[in-house]
Scaffold this motif. Sequence first.
Motif, PDB file in Angstrom:
ATOM      1  N   LEU B   7       0.830  -1.198   0.000  1.00  0.00           N
ATOM      2  CA  LEU B   7       0.000   0.000   0.000  1.00  0.00           C
ATOM      3  C   LEU B   7       0.867   1.252   0.000  1.00  0.00           C
ATOM      4  O   LEU B   7       0.660   2.190  -0.777  1.00  0.00           O
ATOM      5  CB  LEU B   7      -0.939  -0.006   1.212  1.00  0.00           C
ATOM      6  CG  LEU B   7      -1.838   1.206   1.334  1.00  0.00           C
ATOM      7  CD1 LEU B   7      -2.860   1.233   0.213  1.00  0.00           C
ATOM      8  CD2 LEU B   7      -2.549   1.221   2.684  1.00  0.00           C
ATOM      9  N   CYS B  11       1.141   3.924  -2.980  1.00  0.00           N
ATOM     10  CA  CYS B  11       0.859   5.335  -2.713  1.00  0.00           C
ATOM     11  C   CYS B  11       2.032   6.211  -3.145  1.00  0.00           C
ATOM     12  O   CYS B  11       1.846   7.277  -3.734  1.00  0.00           O
ATOM     13  CB  CYS B  11       0.567   5.557  -1.233  1.00  0.00           C
ATOM     14  SG  CYS B  11      -1.057   4.968  -0.762  1.00  0.00           S
ATOM     15  N   LEU B  14       2.033   6.406  -6.860  1.00  0.00           N
ATOM     16  CA  LEU B  14       0.948   7.283  -7.319  1.00  0.00           C
ATOM     17  C   LEU B  14       1.275   8.753  -7.065  1.00  0.00           C
ATOM     18  O   LEU B  14       0.896   9.637  -7.824  1.00  0.00           O
ATOM     19  CB  LEU B  14      -0.359   6.919  -6.601  1.00  0.00           C
ATOM     20  CG  LEU B  14      -1.049   5.670  -7.116  1.00  0.00           C
ATOM     21  CD1 LEU B  14      -2.197   5.284  -6.200  1.00  0.00           C
ATOM     22  CD2 LEU B  14      -1.558   5.895  -8.532  1.00  0.00           C
ATOM     23  N   PHE B  15       1.967   8.999  -5.992  1.00  0.00           N
ATOM     24  CA  PHE B  15       2.322  10.381  -5.686  1.00  0.00           C
ATOM     25  C   PHE B  15       3.426  10.893  -6.608  1.00  0.00           C
ATOM     26  O   PHE B  15       3.388  12.032  -7.069  1.00  0.00           O
ATOM     27  CB  PHE B  15       2.765  10.478  -4.225  1.00  0.00           C
ATOM     28  CG  PHE B  15       3.128  11.877  -3.810  1.00  0.00           C
ATOM     29  CD1 PHE B  15       2.131  12.817  -3.592  1.00  0.00           C
ATOM     30  CD2 PHE B  15       4.448  12.244  -3.655  1.00  0.00           C
ATOM     31  CE1 PHE B  15       2.459  14.112  -3.222  1.00  0.00           C
ATOM     32  CE2 PHE B  15       4.775  13.542  -3.293  1.00  0.00           C
ATOM     33  CZ  PHE B  15       3.781  14.478  -3.064  1.00  0.00           C
ATOM     34  N   PRO B  18       2.896  11.533 -11.155  1.00  0.00           N
ATOM     35  CA  PRO B  18       2.555  12.800 -11.812  1.00  0.00           C
ATOM     36  C   PRO B  18       3.694  13.800 -11.804  1.00  0.00           C
ATOM     37  O   PRO B  18       3.689  14.749 -12.576  1.00  0.00           O
ATOM     38  CB  PRO B  18       1.378  13.331 -10.970  1.00  0.00           C
ATOM     39  CG  PRO B  18       0.938  12.233 -10.116  1.00  0.00           C
ATOM     40  CD  PRO B  18       2.063  11.283  -9.974  1.00  0.00           C
ATOM     41  N   LEU B  19       4.643  13.581 -10.904  1.00  0.00           N
ATOM     42  CA  LEU B  19       5.750  14.534 -10.821  1.00  0.00           C
ATOM     43  C   LEU B  19       6.851  14.243 -11.838  1.00  0.00           C
ATOM     44  O   LEU B  19       7.740  15.071 -12.032  1.00  0.00           O
ATOM     45  CB  LEU B  19       6.340  14.520  -9.412  1.00  0.00           C
ATOM     46  CG  LEU B  19       5.384  14.915  -8.274  1.00  0.00           C
ATOM     47  CD1 LEU B  19       6.109  14.881  -6.953  1.00  0.00           C
ATOM     48  CD2 LEU B  19       4.821  16.303  -8.516  1.00  0.00           C
ATOM     49  N   PRO B  21       6.860  13.993 -15.279  1.00  0.00           N
ATOM     50  CA  PRO B  21       6.987  14.972 -16.373  1.00  0.00           C
ATOM     51  C   PRO B  21       7.440  16.331 -15.858  1.00  0.00           C
ATOM     52  O   PRO B  21       8.211  17.036 -16.522  1.00  0.00           O
ATOM     53  CB  PRO B  21       5.566  15.065 -16.946  1.00  0.00           C
ATOM     54  CG  PRO B  21       4.844  13.889 -16.431  1.00  0.00           C
ATOM     55  CD  PRO B  21       5.489  13.490 -15.161  1.00  0.00           C
ATOM     56  N   ALA B  22       6.989  16.679 -14.660  1.00  0.00           N
ATOM     57  CA  ALA B  22       7.382  17.969 -14.087  1.00  0.00           C
ATOM     58  C   ALA B  22       8.881  17.994 -13.835  1.00  0.00           C
ATOM     59  O   ALA B  22       9.561  18.979 -14.151  1.00  0.00           O
ATOM     60  CB  ALA B  22       6.616  18.206 -12.793  1.00  0.00           C
TER      61      ALA B  22
END
Lengths: 549, 361
Positions: B7, B11, B14-15, B18-19, B21-22
């Motif tokens: 888990l 997590c 998942l966190f 998204p970072l 590409p940034a």
Amino acid sequence: MSPFSFLKRPFLSCLVAGGLLLAAGQLRAAEGEGVGEAPAGGATAEAMGGEVPAPVVPLDVAVRPEPPTYYGDAVPPEAVLRIKPVSEWQPLPPDAGFVSSRLTQISNETAVTALVLLFFVLALIVVYTLRHYYFAFNRLFGRQRHPYVDIDTADWPTVTVFIAAHNEEAVIANSLEALLDVDYPPERIRLMPVNDRSTDRTREIIDSYVVRFPGRITPFHRSGGKPGKSAALKDATELVESDIIIIFDADYVPGKGLIKQLVAPFLDPETGAVMGRVVPLNTGSNLLTRLLDLERSGGYQVDQQARMNLRMVPQYGGTVGGVRRIALEGIGGWRDDALAEDTDLTYRLLLSGWKTVYQNRSECYEEVPESWPVRVRQIMRWAKGHNQAALRYAGRLLFNRGVSFAERMDGLLLLGVYAMSPLLLFGWMLAIFLFYCTTNQWLSGALAMFALMGYGALGNFAAYFEISAAVHLDGNRNRIRLLPLNLFGFLISLLSIARATWNQFFFDWLLRRSLVWDKTVRYRQPGATPVPVHLPAGATPHHQTGSVG
Amino acid sequence: MIGLLLLALSCAVLFLLPLAPAALEWLHPSDAAPLNVVREYGGHIGHFAAGFQRFVDAQLRPYLGRAGTDGTQVEAALSNGTQVIAVPADRAPRLQGREADARETTRLVLGAGDLMLPNDHIFSGEVYAEGSLRGGSGLVLRAVLAKGDIRLGAETYVLRWLHADGVAVAGEGSRLYGRASAGQRLLLGPGCRFGRMYAPRIEFTPLVRPAPASPRQRLRRREAMEAPPRLQAGDMGRWLVRGDLAVAGGTWHRGHLIASADLLVGAGAFVAGSIKGNRDVLLDSGSRVHGSVVAGARVVMERDSQAMGPIVAEDVVEIGPGCVVGAPGHPTTITAPRIRIAPGALVYGSIWAREEGEVLA
């Protein structure tokens, strides 16, 4: 497209993460139920070292009737969401009732109070979230208002251009040269550098331009008096007789047509102030400047223009803007005790029946902070100024019948923008408090998650929708990838604003400390290359560039 | 335990996902330049015409000179392949072969003096006349520049821009898409459509003489307008009214008038200031406003009314016959998404219809 591409979106990611956590919470709750199958009084037995065996409970008693809640028999257990009057609150029996406490120190009343407060904060977050959505969708799909942008021929009013300068030797020459080159009848425009107690070569540079361009520049050198931009502008305004005052900071570099664009809305007799769009120049310097570029895009391209579209309250920003002189005099001039003279002016004008107009196409470059300490100081100053304006004008705005309902609501929300940060922080603490101190996990856990998500995606400064829409409208593409990192920028802003608010209320006012104006640092060095002229590809026809030949 | 670890791991993924590409964009910037702010582009209506004039002066003078001195049509190609026809003075371009059959040319057409254009032709390249230009009816032109006058016949289409240093005339039913400007006068016949126009004097022909005021009207002394009810602010030379506001016919007011709803200036009334209605504004026949006229929705100027300042409406501007906007030496602007003007109106300055401008037939 990657199957995980949706995870690039922070909001969706938060939802997924939230779902997982909730599932985990339910799992834990289920485990807890298993443990709780021990008969009543088990806790006491445990406390006594397990010496007392658990009493045997008859089957029919174990199932029915349900145990009385802390609220008493008058309120059925399924209706405990109803909160009793405080006078009827009772001491908390351990581990019973609706939001019962895990810790004996926390009474159920405390838990319910915290929950109510959390609901209040969440309601505010929802209001601001809806506002962000509304503005972003309006910009993307609504009718856009630019009523004055096409006025190119008129009897132009007389204009004085203030160039606010305090130790601006690095940038003042660039700004003056740009202003000397603007397209405006020269007999109707006067440049007035407002040199506020500079100790560097600012005065010398200004005076050299006065000699080179006789009759076009009227310098105002200020060597004493109250410090701060408002105070300097207040003194300079006493020397002005023109119809309109346009204000630039010394690091701004206006284009040729900008003055006409900013003056055109004043041909509307209801316009008291005008605001143009500020565009960061030093975007490529570091991560901070890139994040600020995104934030500015959202603020101007979406937020300000949406307010203009919806006839709400576009905000005068103190630079790349102007004010009608008689309107300024009518509301009592600049307030030198205002930390955010721009916000202060916007609201005083609104309350006196003047409108502020936003001109999205009147763009001008500025420098944004390149270091976090400078950024923190800047936003703390803005926060204090905004809070000051909120306390001064929120009440008057709420009960002013001359202001439309839309303006009133938007104006109040705008005044509350900086107050949301400490409130969000408070809500976050409440959520964590409730999460750990109460047993009603299905509700408080979800609320805690929502509060955390509110920070990340829906909160006051996390206006991701607006930023995405703004970047789209600006025609930029790859910079949107930085959007998730804005979370960290917002977090720093949040803490800075909360700190500023705390200082303001508990130290500045209680201890009668005077509010200090803090000038933002400039990054251009003296003698640096002037700001380049950008022409977007395709903006000019082929014969402009001579490509036919 | 393993479940918890999984888990936590999921997590964390998942966190962080998204970072990614940034982080890439941060470490390897691909879009870090400041937003393009067009600083030099003043948006002047003559921008394209001036640019084309510079191009003619820089590259096409030899062909114009040869056509002028030889008295014959010169046909040439520029280094990038652009075809040019240079026509002697007082002639029309001679098209041959497929161009003549199709009545269409993509070549730049240059007139060494006055230039004639035949009826019902399509000129997809720019047209330039060193003198005046006279076009027949039914023409389709991409862009036109003349050092003298431009006179276009009925049903002519100009697709991008038109500029005459002297007088420009668009015949009945013409369409002037894009920009149209003239150094002296611009005349539009009934049924014309337009976008953006500028001239010191724009006439919507046939002009109508304003109805002469009767001796009684001339001698009558106007009464000052009475302060309206629901006056919200009456300071600083302006009256700000909640709701509708009407200036009674035949009265006058000095100062600005602002209404939160409709605003009516009655017949023969006179306002020495600007007016604004947050909904519609109506200038009744024979009324005069010495400042701006601004409306949140429509501005309607009835017959023979006058406005000196800019007219701004967020929906429609309708101007009746005999109306005058601006004054000689005080040019101004009319701007709205849609503008409808009756023949007989007169405007000094600019007209900018963002969606559609129309001269009523």
